[in-house]
Design a protein around this motif. Structure first.
Motif, PDB file in Angstrom:
ATOM      1  N   GLY A  21       0.748  -1.478  -0.316  1.00  0.00           N
ATOM      2  CA  GLY A  21       0.096  -0.138   0.218  1.00  0.00           C
ATOM      3  C   GLY A  21       0.850   1.411  -0.034  1.00  0.00           C
ATOM      4  N   LEU A  22       2.129   1.211   0.893  1.00  0.00           N
ATOM      5  CA  LEU A  22       3.358   2.680   0.881  1.00  0.00           C
ATOM      6  C   LEU A  22       3.455   3.015  -0.677  1.00  0.00           C
ATOM      7  N   THR A  23       4.183   1.477  -1.297  1.00  0.00           N
ATOM      8  CA  THR A  23       4.354   1.611  -2.219  1.00  0.00           C
ATOM      9  C   THR A  23       4.076   2.270  -3.613  1.00  0.00           C
ATOM     10  N   PHE A  24       2.673   1.752  -3.744  1.00  0.00           N
ATOM     11  CA  PHE A  24       1.437   2.592  -4.385  1.00  0.00           C
ATOM     12  C   PHE A  24       1.352   3.480  -4.476  1.00  0.00           C
ATOM     13  N   SER A  25       1.486   4.498  -3.059  1.00  0.00           N
ATOM     14  CA  SER A  25       1.228   6.058  -2.813  1.00  0.00           C
ATOM     15  C   SER A  25       2.088   6.440  -3.025  1.00  0.00           C
ATOM     16  N   GLY A  26       2.878   5.603  -3.506  1.00  0.00           N
ATOM     17  CA  GLY A  26       4.623   6.358  -3.977  1.00  0.00           C
ATOM     18  C   GLY A  26       5.618   7.335  -2.811  1.00  0.00           C
ATOM     19  N   ALA A  27       5.555   5.993  -2.136  1.00  0.00           N
ATOM     20  CA  ALA A  27       6.487   6.355  -0.592  1.00  0.00           C
ATOM     21  C   ALA A  27       7.196   5.147  -0.062  1.00  0.00           C
ATOM     22  N   VAL A  33      10.983   0.360   5.134  1.00  0.00           N
ATOM     23  CA  VAL A  33      11.171   0.536   6.302  1.00  0.00           C
ATOM     24  C   VAL A  33      10.049  -0.667   7.478  1.00  0.00           C
ATOM     25  N   PHE A  34       8.370  -0.357   6.737  1.00  0.00           N
ATOM     26  CA  PHE A  34       7.252  -1.212   7.698  1.00  0.00           C
ATOM     27  C   PHE A  34       8.082  -2.455   7.263  1.00  0.00           C
ATOM     28  N   LEU A  35       8.490  -2.926   5.873  1.00  0.00           N
ATOM     29  CA  LEU A  35       8.853  -4.480   5.572  1.00  0.00           C
ATOM     30  C   LEU A  35      10.252  -5.400   6.423  1.00  0.00           C
ATOM     31  N   LEU A  36      10.687  -4.460   7.215  1.00  0.00           N
ATOM     32  CA  LEU A  36      11.757  -4.723   7.699  1.00  0.00           C
ATOM     33  C   LEU A  36      11.751  -4.795   9.561  1.00  0.00           C
ATOM     34  N   VAL A  37      10.730  -3.791   9.527  1.00  0.00           N
ATOM     35  CA  VAL A  37      10.046  -4.123  11.097  1.00  0.00           C
ATOM     36  C   VAL A  37       9.006  -5.262  11.475  1.00  0.00           C
TER      37      VAL A  37
END
Length: 145
Positions: A21-27, A33-37
């Protein structure tokens, strides 16, 4: 066996959904970072962090021979993780029993805790101790070696 992996798998799936979701929203940086956490949380809550578990009967037999304590634990337990981390390298001196993999281990924990499966339960010389302080467990180990 699969029950021990439910939480880590759910954490990885949740992390993947959030990261997507964050990737598609441009971040994409925030997504990484979220995936690593979430991956770290999954790893910490997996059975891989703990030494190889053995059955309760085998652990009790080995403990009777070598005098080392038996630790009954389960994946996802924050108190078990705290004990594991605070014991450091001395974890290999204990016999670890995953109560989700071993019904006899779960029964031993229930017998020691008035029917509750409260972990970690550490058995030293036949005496069960529920959620002991890691410093106390290290002290018991120093008496053996």
């Amino acid at each position: 066996m699969t029950r021990a992996w439910i939480l880590p798998v759910l954490l990885m799936l949740s992390g993947s959904v959030v990261a997507t979701g964050l990737t598609f929203s441009g971040a994409p940086g925030t997504a990484a970072v979220f995936l690593l956490v979430f991956a770290l949380l999954a790893g910490v809550n997996s059975p891989l962090v703990f030494p190889k578990s053995i059955g309760a009967l085998e652990a009790q037999r080995r403990s009777a021979v070598d005098g080392k304590p038996v630790v009954f634990w389960r994946p996802g337990c924050t108190y078990c993780l705290r004990l594991r981390i605070r014991l450091g390298r001395s974890v290999s001196q204990l016999h670890w029993v995953d109560i989700w993999r071993d019904p006899a281990g779960a029964a031993a924990v229930r017998a020691a805790n008035d029917g509750d499966e409260t972990v970690p339960t550490v058995v030293v010389a036949g005496d069960p101790h529920t959620n002991p302080d890691p410093a106390w467990v290290r002290e018991q180990l120093s008496r053996i070696t």
